[in-house]
Design an enzyme around this catalytic site. Structure first.
Site, short mmCIF file in Angstrom:
data_model
loop_
_atom_site.label_atom_id
_atom_site.label_comp_id
_atom_site.label_asym_id
_atom_site.label_seq_id
_atom_site.Cartn_x
_atom_site.Cartn_y
_atom_site.Cartn_z
N ASP A 134 -4.80 77.41 20.44
CA ASP A 134 -3.58 78.05 19.94
C ASP A 134 -3.96 78.98 18.80
OD1 ASP A 134 -0.90 78.59 19.48
OD2 ASP A 134 -0.48 76.71 18.47
N GLY A 168 -5.60 65.25 23.20
CA GLY A 168 -5.09 66.15 24.24
C GLY A 168 -5.98 66.38 25.44
P1 IMP Z 1 -5.06 75.26 17.04
O1 IMP Z 1 -5.92 74.62 16.00
O2 IMP Z 1 -3.87 75.98 16.47
O3 IMP Z 1 -5.83 76.13 18.03
O4 IMP Z 1 -4.34 74.09 17.84
C1 IMP Z 1 -5.02 73.32 18.70
C2 IMP Z 1 -4.32 72.00 18.92
O5 IMP Z 1 -2.89 72.07 18.71
C3 IMP Z 1 -4.49 71.62 20.37
O6 IMP Z 1 -5.66 70.87 20.54
C4 IMP Z 1 -3.22 70.85 20.66
O7 IMP Z 1 -3.41 69.49 20.35
C5 IMP Z 1 -2.19 71.44 19.75
N1 IMP Z 1 -1.37 72.45 20.47
C6 IMP Z 1 -1.38 73.77 20.32
N2 IMP Z 1 -0.51 74.40 21.14
C7 IMP Z 1 0.08 73.40 21.86
C8 IMP Z 1 1.09 73.39 22.90
O8 IMP Z 1 1.61 74.41 23.39
N3 IMP Z 1 1.42 72.16 23.37
C9 IMP Z 1 0.87 71.01 22.92
N4 IMP Z 1 -0.08 70.98 21.96
C10 IMP Z 1 -0.46 72.16 21.42
#
Ligand code: IMP
Ligand code: MG
Length: 183
Positions: A113, A54
């Protein structure tokens, strides 16, 4: 990019709305690069670590605005999970070859996120004894209950919507949108 180009790029799927446009992103990323450079002593190099996939477009733009000697590497993390809920376990699929010990390390993430990825990854990187370890995220949803470390630099506070474009995907699609949109 005009409406017809966006249509073609989206394969006909409609966008809900553009959340951050090309000009906003470019101005903010340039400013972040300058802020980051100012935070590190002149003459000292830093290691910029991008979390794939990403962050690849953001990182490519960002480093061109960091006026410091730097090296880059990437890491690929995968979270184990069943269905939509991640178990909280994170495994490194690609581990950077670069030595972290004694270096100023800046981890670049596309979006924070739930915070799960970072909460697992930061301690793992910290164990390698970098001289400093900071976090930079393009987008922050501010929904994580706990974060082991708050990002020192955030591009934009993100709405609690699913975002695509500028590196962000939905099932590996839409990373090539030049702006950030909600699906
Ligand atoms: P976390 O571990 O829940 O903080 O998620 C982080 C990863 O989830 C990010 O590096 C993204 O690859 C993916 N992600 C989280 N939210 C989104 C979104 O709204 N769009 C696209 N990818 C997301
Ligand atoms: Mg993703």
């Amino acid at each position: 990019m005009n409406g017809a180009d966006t249509q073609a790029l989206m394969g006909g799927r409609p966008l809900r709305r553009v959340v951050f446009d090309v000009e906003e992103i470019s101005a903010r990323v340039a400013r972040m690069g300058r802020e980051i450079a100012e935070a590190y002593p002149e003459g000292e190099s830093l290691l910029v670590l991008g979390l794939l996939k990403g962050s690849f477009i953001f990182m490519a733009d960002l480093i061109r605005h960091i006026a410091r000697p730097l090296q880059i590497d990437f890491l690929v993390a995968a979270s184990y999970g069943s269905g939509t809920e991640t178990s909280g376990e994170v495994r490194l699929l690609y581990d950077p070859e670069a030595v972290l010990e004694g270096r100023h390390v800046l981890l670049v993430e596309d979006i924070i996120d739930s915070g799960t990825t970072l909460n697992r990854l930061m301690p793992l990187l910290r164990k390698r004894q970098p001289r400093s370890l900071e976090l930079c995220a393009l987008l922050h949803k501010h929904i994580a209950a706990t974060l082991v470390q708050e990002p020192r630099w955030v591009g934009f506070d993100a709405p609690r919507e699913f975002l695509i474009g500028y590196g962000l995907d939905h099932s590996e699609n839409y990373r090539n949108l030049p702006f950030i949109a909600s699906l």
